[in-house]
Design a protein around this motif. Structure first.
Motif, PDB file in Angstrom:
ATOM      1  N   SER A 147       0.831  -1.206   0.000  1.00 54.23           N
ATOM      2  CA  SER A 147       0.000   0.000   0.000  1.00 54.23           C
ATOM      3  C   SER A 147       0.863   1.251   0.000  1.00 54.23           C
ATOM      4  O   SER A 147       0.538   2.245  -0.665  1.00 54.23           O
ATOM      5  N   ARG A 148       1.970   1.200   0.730  1.00 58.46           N
ATOM      6  CA  ARG A 148       2.900   2.343   0.746  1.00 58.46           C
ATOM      7  C   ARG A 148       3.461   2.608  -0.652  1.00 58.46           C
ATOM      8  O   ARG A 148       3.549   3.753  -1.097  1.00 58.46           O
ATOM      9  N   LEU A 149       3.803   1.549  -1.369  1.00 57.00           N
ATOM     10  CA  LEU A 149       4.309   1.700  -2.733  1.00 57.00           C
ATOM     11  C   LEU A 149       3.234   2.252  -3.666  1.00 57.00           C
ATOM     12  O   LEU A 149       3.507   3.130  -4.491  1.00 57.00           O
ATOM     13  N   ALA A 150       2.016   1.733  -3.535  1.00 52.52           N
ATOM     14  CA  ALA A 150       0.927   2.206  -4.398  1.00 52.52           C
ATOM     15  C   ALA A 150       0.648   3.681  -4.162  1.00 52.52           C
ATOM     16  O   ALA A 150       0.459   4.456  -5.107  1.00 52.52           O
ATOM     17  N   ARG A 151       0.640   4.100  -2.905  1.00 51.98           N
ATOM     18  CA  ARG A 151       0.396   5.512  -2.597  1.00 51.98           C
ATOM     19  C   ARG A 151       1.514   6.391  -3.148  1.00 51.98           C
ATOM     20  O   ARG A 151       1.268   7.468  -3.686  1.00 51.98           O
TER      21      ARG A 151
END
Length: 287
Positions: A147-151
């Motif tokens: 999720s951190r990468l997607a954000r």
């Protein structure tokens, strides 16, 4: 990063023709990204072979993740220096990060911190419950990292909730390589010797949970992007890099855990300092 446009010339702001890098140059940062993936794959293969009798496998997995953090920083730096950043490279880098800093450390965290627990004669079902909880928490770490990468990929000029000094660049949330570094540094500090006490497994569980939370938080973490070899005193920077490298080579167990946990704590302290200052401002207390 990755293959990009041809080397047709373009005109700069001053009207002079400026040639783009050749196609071969676009391969260079992607080679380091491939090294990142290779390190993650190696870490996974080592994690599944580790045991109390052979803790060196866990230690090698942690070291591989540490090298992957280095590769991840180098490929981005090379892409910026050579002007070879591309959409393909960014996508490849994100996929590499999911494998190396998501799957590999979550598997290592489970195998090292939960899977090796010995059978508990006093509490027959306690070990099974710890194992199940460990699977869930390590999966949460993986999801938080993804999720951190997607954000990060969809954000345009993101701003943390606790902004820092103007003109200084910050990450919004702990970067996934730093989260993986926390896991790897603790395992390496113990030389790969797995956890055999359920009380320490509980502490390990809390650390994994908190690291995952920091990755999806909007707290600020120093990015270091303002550091450049092209600054006014590059030799001082090179001297610092050499000194840190020598310390890591000699005392890697201590230096890496101090750096990893220090970075984690820095984000927490920045958040607490901002909250404390905000309360003082709301109360009308002069700074």
């Amino acid at each position: 990063m990755g293959a990009g446009p041809s080397d047709l010339g373009q005109r700069g702001a001053a009207g002079r023709e400026r040639r783009l890098p050749s196609r071969g140059m676009y391969v260079l940062p992607s080679l380091f990204t491939a090294g990142n993936i290779a390190a993650g794959y190696y870490a996974i293969t080592q994690s599944i072979q580790g045991s109390f009798a052979q803790p060196a496998f866990f230690d090698r997995a942690a070291i591989a993740i540490g090298f992957a953090v280095l590769f991840d920083g180098v490929d981005g730096m090379i892409a910026r220096l050579t002007n070879t950043a591309s959409d393909f490279g960014r996508e490849l880098d994100s996929l590499a990060d999911v494998i190396t800093f998501g799957v590999a450390p979550s598997l290592l965290a489970y195998m090292w911190g939960f899977r090796m627990l010995p059978p508990l004669t006093e509490y027959v079902h306690l070990r099974d419950r710890i194992l199940h909880l460990g699977v869930f928490v390590c999966f949460l770490f993986l999801i938080c990292g993804a999720s951190r990468l997607a954000r990060f990929n969809i954000s345009v000029n993101p701003q943390p909730r606790n902004p820092g000094r103007p003109g200084k660049k910050y990450f919004v949330g702990m970067p996934i390589p730093a989260g993986a570094g926390v896991i790897a540094s603790v395992v390496h500090f113990e030389n790969g010797d797995p956890i055999g006490d359920p009380r320490w497994s509980a502490v390990w569980l809390c650390l994994i949970l908190f690291t995952g939370f920091l990755m999806v938080s909007t707290w600020r973490f120093w990015s270091g992007k303002e550091i450049s070899l092209g600054q006014r005193h590059p030799f001082q920077l090179v001297a610092v890099i050499v000194a840190v490298g020598a310390l890591i080579a000699l005392y890697s167990e201590y230096v890496l855990i101090v750096v990893a946990l220090g970075y984690l704590v820095s984000g927490v302290l920045a958040r607490l300092a901002y909250s404390w200052g905000q309360k003082r401002r709301q109360a009308g207390v002069p700074s």
